[in-house]
Design an enzyme around this catalytic site. Sequence first.
Site, mmCIF file in Angstrom:
data_model
loop_
_atom_site.group_PDB
_atom_site.id
_atom_site.type_symbol
_atom_site.label_atom_id
_atom_site.label_comp_id
_atom_site.label_asym_id
_atom_site.label_seq_id
_atom_site.Cartn_x
_atom_site.Cartn_y
_atom_site.Cartn_z
ATOM 1 N N THR A 94 48.995 43.208 42.768
ATOM 2 C CA THR A 94 48.606 42.085 43.418
ATOM 3 C C THR A 94 47.358 43.007 44.651
ATOM 4 O O THR A 94 49.282 42.384 45.403
ATOM 5 C CB THR A 94 47.777 40.690 43.701
ATOM 6 O OG1 THR A 94 48.102 40.346 42.047
ATOM 7 C CG2 THR A 94 47.223 39.538 44.253
ATOM 8 N N LYS A 169 40.678 37.621 41.823
ATOM 9 C CA LYS A 169 42.144 37.273 42.128
ATOM 10 C C LYS A 169 42.474 36.421 42.706
ATOM 11 O O LYS A 169 42.828 35.005 42.659
ATOM 12 C CB LYS A 169 43.431 38.769 41.210
ATOM 13 C CG LYS A 169 44.555 38.332 42.319
ATOM 14 C CD LYS A 169 45.391 36.781 40.653
ATOM 15 C CE LYS A 169 46.816 36.753 41.584
ATOM 16 N NZ LYS A 169 47.388 37.978 41.124
#
Length: 303
Positions: A94, A169
Site C-alpha cells: 500500500t 484501496k
Amino acid sequence: MTIGFVGLGQMGRPMAHNLTRPPGNYIVCSRRAEHFAEFADRGVQATTRVADLAGAEVLVLSLPGTSAVNEVLFGVDGVAKRLQPGALVIDTSTISYGATVEIGRTLRDMQLSFVDAPVSGMQARAEDGTLTIMCGGDAAAFEAARPWLQRMGRDILYMGAAGAGQLTKLINQLLFDINAAALAEVLPMAARMGLDPEKVGAVVNGGTGRSYASEFFVPRILQNRFSDGYPMKHAYKDLVSAAELSAARGIPMPVLAAATATYQQALLRGHGDHDKGGMIRVFEDLLGIRFRRDLSTDARKDN
C-alpha cells in the site's frame, strides 16, 4: 518459471506461503532471516539479497511503504535493472497513488510489465488466501498477474490503469479511518454519561451504527486490546496520501481532515504502536474515563 516474493511482514509472510504452496521454483526475500526456515522446509529458496531475484519472471512485492518499494526496485542494489525484459512486477504494497503511477511509467520504459495490486482483509484473510485485491495496470499485465493473485486472494478486481488499484484501496482505507475516528470520539462520551460500555457496544454492533470498524474494534477496546490490527504509525501513510490528493486536485474532504486530526493526536500521544482502536485513548484521557468491560462482573460470576 521463477517466482520471486519480497517482504515477509505481517501480511507478506502468509501471502508468500499461499503463493508458493503449489510445487514450483520460488525464491522469497526479506531483510531479516527469522522466517526463512519455514519456507526452506517446503523447498522454497530464501535470501536477504534483493539482487538474488534477478532471474524472476514474476516478482511480487509486499513492502511497508513507497520508499521501500522504490529501494527494492530502483535502489543501488535494486532488482528492476536486473530483470529480463517482459518480466512481470506485481506490487501488493500500500503506497501512494502518485508514486505508483511513476513506478508504472518507469518500469514500462524498462520493458517490464507492472500491476499495482494492494490488498484488503487484514492478516486473517491473508492467511486464508481470501484477500480482496484491487488492481491497476495494463489489461494484458493484469491477465498475466491474475493466476498468481488468485493464490493469495478471493476477489480480484481490475480497476483500470496503473495506480487505479492504489486509489481504490485508499478510498476503502479512508472510510475505515473515518469510522475508527468516529468510534474514538463518540464511545467515550457514552461512558462519561454513565452508560454501560459493554451494552453500548452491543447496541452499536447490533444497530445502524455498526461498521466493520465497530465490529472489529469495539470488542477489543472493551477488553483493552489494541494490538490486533495494523499499527497506526504505519497506517498513517494513507492519510498523507489523501491529503496530497486533496491539495493537488482541489478536492475538499472536511470529515477526513477531522479524522486525521484525531489520528495525529493519537500518534503524538505515543499510541503509534497501537491499532486504530487505540485512537479512543485520546478522548478517554480527555474525559478521564475508560470505555471497558466491567471486569468485576466476571469476578462475581466466578465466585
